[in-house]
Design a protein around this motif. Sequence first.
Motif, mmCIF file in Angstrom:
data_model
loop_
_atom_site.group_PDB
_atom_site.id
_atom_site.type_symbol
_atom_site.label_atom_id
_atom_site.label_comp_id
_atom_site.label_asym_id
_atom_site.label_seq_id
_atom_site.Cartn_x
_atom_site.Cartn_y
_atom_site.Cartn_z
ATOM 1 N N PHE A 111 0.930 -1.311 0.066
ATOM 2 C CA PHE A 111 -0.096 0.052 -0.052
ATOM 3 C C PHE A 111 1.051 1.272 -0.010
ATOM 4 O O PHE A 111 1.873 1.243 0.775
ATOM 5 C CB PHE A 111 -0.850 -0.084 1.271
ATOM 6 N N ILE A 112 0.461 2.321 -0.510
ATOM 7 C CA ILE A 112 1.033 3.782 -0.422
ATOM 8 C C ILE A 112 0.223 4.743 -0.309
ATOM 9 O O ILE A 112 -1.058 4.569 -0.831
ATOM 10 C CB ILE A 112 1.638 3.928 -1.825
ATOM 11 N N ASN A 113 0.276 5.742 0.609
ATOM 12 C CA ASN A 113 -0.565 6.842 0.614
ATOM 13 C C ASN A 113 0.273 7.852 -0.119
ATOM 14 O O ASN A 113 1.350 7.657 -0.495
ATOM 15 C CB ASN A 113 -0.911 7.274 1.980
ATOM 16 N N SER A 114 -0.586 8.907 -0.322
ATOM 17 C CA SER A 114 0.299 9.973 -1.146
ATOM 18 C C SER A 114 -0.425 11.507 -0.835
ATOM 19 O O SER A 114 -0.225 11.680 0.423
ATOM 20 C CB SER A 114 -0.054 9.952 -2.680
ATOM 21 N N MET A 115 -1.081 12.346 -1.681
ATOM 22 C CA MET A 115 -1.366 13.546 -1.217
ATOM 23 C C MET A 115 -2.707 13.746 -1.466
ATOM 24 O O MET A 115 -3.532 12.815 -2.164
ATOM 25 C CB MET A 115 -0.521 14.715 -2.279
ATOM 26 N N ARG A 116 -3.529 14.715 -0.629
ATOM 27 C CA ARG A 116 -4.993 14.705 -0.691
ATOM 28 C C ARG A 116 -5.542 14.699 -2.151
ATOM 29 O O ARG A 116 -4.991 15.573 -2.936
ATOM 30 C CB ARG A 116 -5.440 15.812 0.247
ATOM 31 N N ALA A 117 -6.471 13.973 -2.509
ATOM 32 C CA ALA A 117 -7.177 13.860 -3.681
ATOM 33 C C ALA A 117 -8.395 13.215 -3.891
ATOM 34 O O ALA A 117 -9.055 13.280 -4.883
ATOM 35 C CB ALA A 117 -6.038 13.258 -4.923
ATOM 36 N N VAL A 118 -8.851 12.683 -2.846
ATOM 37 C CA VAL A 118 -9.917 11.758 -2.907
ATOM 38 C C VAL A 118 -10.960 12.267 -1.768
ATOM 39 O O VAL A 118 -10.285 12.258 -0.599
ATOM 40 C CB VAL A 118 -9.617 10.244 -2.782
ATOM 41 N N VAL A 119 -12.232 12.346 -1.717
ATOM 42 C CA VAL A 119 -13.033 12.752 -0.734
ATOM 43 C C VAL A 119 -13.277 11.219 -0.090
ATOM 44 O O VAL A 119 -13.563 10.494 -0.607
ATOM 45 C CB VAL A 119 -14.278 13.372 -1.363
ATOM 46 N N PRO A 120 -13.371 11.521 1.366
ATOM 47 C CA PRO A 120 -14.203 10.330 1.848
ATOM 48 C C PRO A 120 -15.545 9.926 1.273
ATOM 49 O O PRO A 120 -16.331 10.876 1.087
ATOM 50 C CB PRO A 120 -13.877 10.715 3.535
ATOM 51 N N LYS A 160 -17.221 0.956 0.130
ATOM 52 C CA LYS A 160 -16.069 -0.091 0.340
ATOM 53 C C LYS A 160 -14.867 0.431 0.013
ATOM 54 O O LYS A 160 -13.759 0.245 0.854
ATOM 55 C CB LYS A 160 -16.584 -1.268 -0.482
ATOM 56 N N GLY A 161 -14.653 1.010 -0.942
ATOM 57 C CA GLY A 161 -13.423 1.576 -1.561
ATOM 58 C C GLY A 161 -12.894 2.845 -0.481
ATOM 59 O O GLY A 161 -11.688 2.851 -0.193
ATOM 60 N N ALA A 162 -13.734 3.463 -0.047
ATOM 61 C CA ALA A 162 -13.118 4.405 1.017
ATOM 62 C C ALA A 162 -12.875 3.944 2.163
ATOM 63 O O ALA A 162 -11.853 4.508 2.819
ATOM 64 C CB ALA A 162 -14.746 5.337 1.148
#
Length: 343
Positions: A145-154, A235-237
């Motif tokens: 897994f990798i996290n990154s920079m904010r780009a996706v809303v919960p 589910k993806g969130a």
Amino acid sequence: MTGTGSSDRVPLADLVETLSPILERYGCSNAVARLLAENCAAAERDGAHSHGLFRMRGYVDTLRSPGWVDGRAVPSIEDAAPGFLRIDARNGFAVPALAAGRDLAIRKARENGVAAVAIRDSHHLGALSLDVEPFADAGLVALTFINSMRAVVPFGGHRAVFGTNPIAFATPRAGDAPLVFDMATSSMANGDVQLAAREGRALPADTGIDRAGRPTTDPKAVLDGGALVSFGGHKGAALSLMVEIFCAALVGGGFSGELDLSGHPGVATPRSGQTVLLIDPDAGRGRLPDFAGRVATLLSMVREAGQERLPGDRRLQARRVAERRGIPVSPEMRATLAELAAG
Ligand code: NDP
Ligand code: PYC
């Protein structure tokens, strides 16, 4: 890289020789430049266009931004527990950090049956399939897994908190290359949104929102103050949330939503974290049926039930064609690489 005309095909080794000096020119050490060049060229070979040659300008812009990434960083490895390795990338790239710990991680997984690798203070701009595949080649099951920079809303939210937070999985399978899947937990990878914007293509419905929180199919509106949604709704969130915990809380780094890029316009890499989980499927197996054979059996059942394309099929097909005929590089990309090489 020689040749002219539309989409010349270039052997992998030649492409690496083209990319590596570019990365070195903008501040990577020779060793880091080579590993990133191999990663970038291999992604292009596998048809992972959102994280192949298209990213070379992003690497260069990122390396040029004062104080952002250290292309010469030497990772430090902490043998944290019998089955746990912590790697501090020291604000360098994640690919060389993982490469530095790979052999020890494999040894730990074989000795303990399982091993975890937690990488902190790292920058990742590649396709994750390439991170897990070597472990499956060594007989292990691997998840990263990798996290990154904010780009996706919960889920149901109106402000980006998560990164596109990809997950990749690799497992040995009898009679074929490892099965690998590799996917952003967002509706689309940010790189693909950028490619759509560049090529003037609309996004599918339900991919993202604009800066006012309204659904949009305009890639530029998503990139300009808007955001993506997770794949598969809640589910993806939930998976994206899990990736943040694995890659920030566990490694001792920042959440995607905490990353401040404001002083670094144009950078493409997040300063984030990565976790790799490894299992040796043969540990303590005794007289149980062969693991890789069972995987192959399952995949046969899936195909016989009507799924014609398995995850990784397209990637392996692109690789096989590229190994025979070379990697296609368009005239536009050749011009970009020449411009970057000239400085
Ligand atoms: P895709 O949605 O294109 O593919 C996801 C997975 O599903 C792949 O394993 C793919 O196999 C498989 N797949 C796709 N279509 C089908 C189908 N019709 N039937 C069966 N399987 C299918 O990937 P994403 O757009 O989500 O991600 C693209 C890349 O971006 C990845 O390599 C990812 O690692 C990278 N990325 C990197 C980030 C980073 O921080 N470095 C952040 C986000 C993404 P196949 O590969 O064979 O097509
Ligand atoms: O394509 O979503 C993406 C991405 C984010 C960081 C690197 N790639």
